[in-house]
Design a protein around this motif. Structure first.
Motif, short mmCIF file in Angstrom:
data_model
loop_
_atom_site.label_atom_id
_atom_site.label_comp_id
_atom_site.label_asym_id
_atom_site.label_seq_id
_atom_site.Cartn_x
_atom_site.Cartn_y
_atom_site.Cartn_z
N GLU A 1 53.96 42.72 -16.08
CA GLU A 1 53.03 41.82 -15.40
C GLU A 1 53.80 40.57 -15.00
O GLU A 1 54.40 39.90 -15.86
CB GLU A 1 51.86 41.44 -16.30
N GLY A 2 53.80 40.25 -13.72
CA GLY A 2 54.49 39.07 -13.24
C GLY A 2 53.63 37.82 -13.36
O GLY A 2 52.40 37.89 -13.31
N GLY A 3 54.29 36.70 -13.55
CA GLY A 3 53.61 35.41 -13.60
C GLY A 3 54.29 34.42 -12.69
O GLY A 3 55.43 34.62 -12.26
N ASP A 4 53.61 33.34 -12.36
CA ASP A 4 54.14 32.32 -11.45
C ASP A 4 54.80 31.20 -12.24
O ASP A 4 54.22 30.67 -13.19
CB ASP A 4 53.03 31.75 -10.56
N ASN A 5 56.01 30.82 -11.81
CA ASN A 5 56.68 29.64 -12.38
C ASN A 5 56.05 28.37 -11.82
O ASN A 5 55.59 28.33 -10.68
CB ASN A 5 58.17 29.66 -12.04
#
Length: 217
Positions: A109-113
């Motif tokens: 699951e990708g997340g935003d920096n």
């Protein structure tokens, strides 16, 4: 008077010929020529010959686990999520490794920096990363698909466990250890003002893709 069974007598004749090292007629071939034997030894003698030949060969004994087994340098073992020289994660959460996995063993699951919480140089990072070693076949297609060389495979092969849940490795278990000079994320980019400073540069020795040498907790 007992009936004469041609099938039974034929089998007995064939066994007698085999024991004498002669020719054996094959059933179902009619008038075809019998198959010649390539050895003058009786069939039991050939079988025991293989056994006796193995008895006198040198035996290789490995004192495992007292003496750890040394694997080849390119051995496909446990996966490692690598870091940049400043400690930021190389994984950008693109999920290409999960798409490439033929066993569906990887979940990402990708997340935003953000400027306040930065885990990788790019816009995104791998917020959730799991590898199910009950499914993994260690083919290496995932590391070929990784565009940032974040995912590599170490020489660690001791993955046996008595609990199936413990064989689903999380991101914390897969992350490479912090080397000297690295800072645990989140933190700002230390190598430059943007992500180009991380990908368009000369490689440094001692960077983050070494085999795992520390013991797991």
């Amino acid at each position: 008077m007992a009936e004469h069974d041609p099938a039974t007598s034929g089998e007995s004749k064939g066994l007698a010929q085999a024991s004498r090292g002669g020719e054996v007629e094959r059933a179902g071939r009619g008038g075809a020529a019998p198959a010649p034997r390539r050895s003058l030894l009786p069939a039991p003698g050939q079988g025991f010959g293989v056994t006796f030949a193995q008895m006198f060969k040198k035996v290789t004994t490995e004192q495992y686990p007292e003496t750890p087994k040394v694997t080849k340098p390119r051995y496909h073992g446990r996966h490692v999520l690598n870091r940049h020289p400043d400690g930021l994660e190389k994984c950008v959460g693109c999920e290409l490794c999960a798409w490439a996995c033929p066993a569906d063993a990887i979940y990402v699951e990708g997340g935003d920096n953000t400027e306040d919480a930065r885990y990788s140089p790019g816009e995104r990072y791998g917020a959730v990363y799991q590898i199910n070693y009950l499914r993994c076949i260690f083919c290496g297609l995932c590391i070929e698909a990784c565009p940032t060389r974040s995912l590599t495979m170490s020489n660690d092969f001791e993955l046996a466990d008595d609990d199936r849940r413990d064989l689903i490795y999380t991101k914390e278990q897969l992350m490479a250890p912090l080397l000297p000079g690295m800072e645990a994320p989140p933190h700002p980019m230390r190598l430059g003002d943007d992500e180009k400073a991380y990908y368009v540069r000369e490689p440094q020795s001692g960077s983050a893709a070494e085999p795992v040498t520390v013991e797991r907790a």
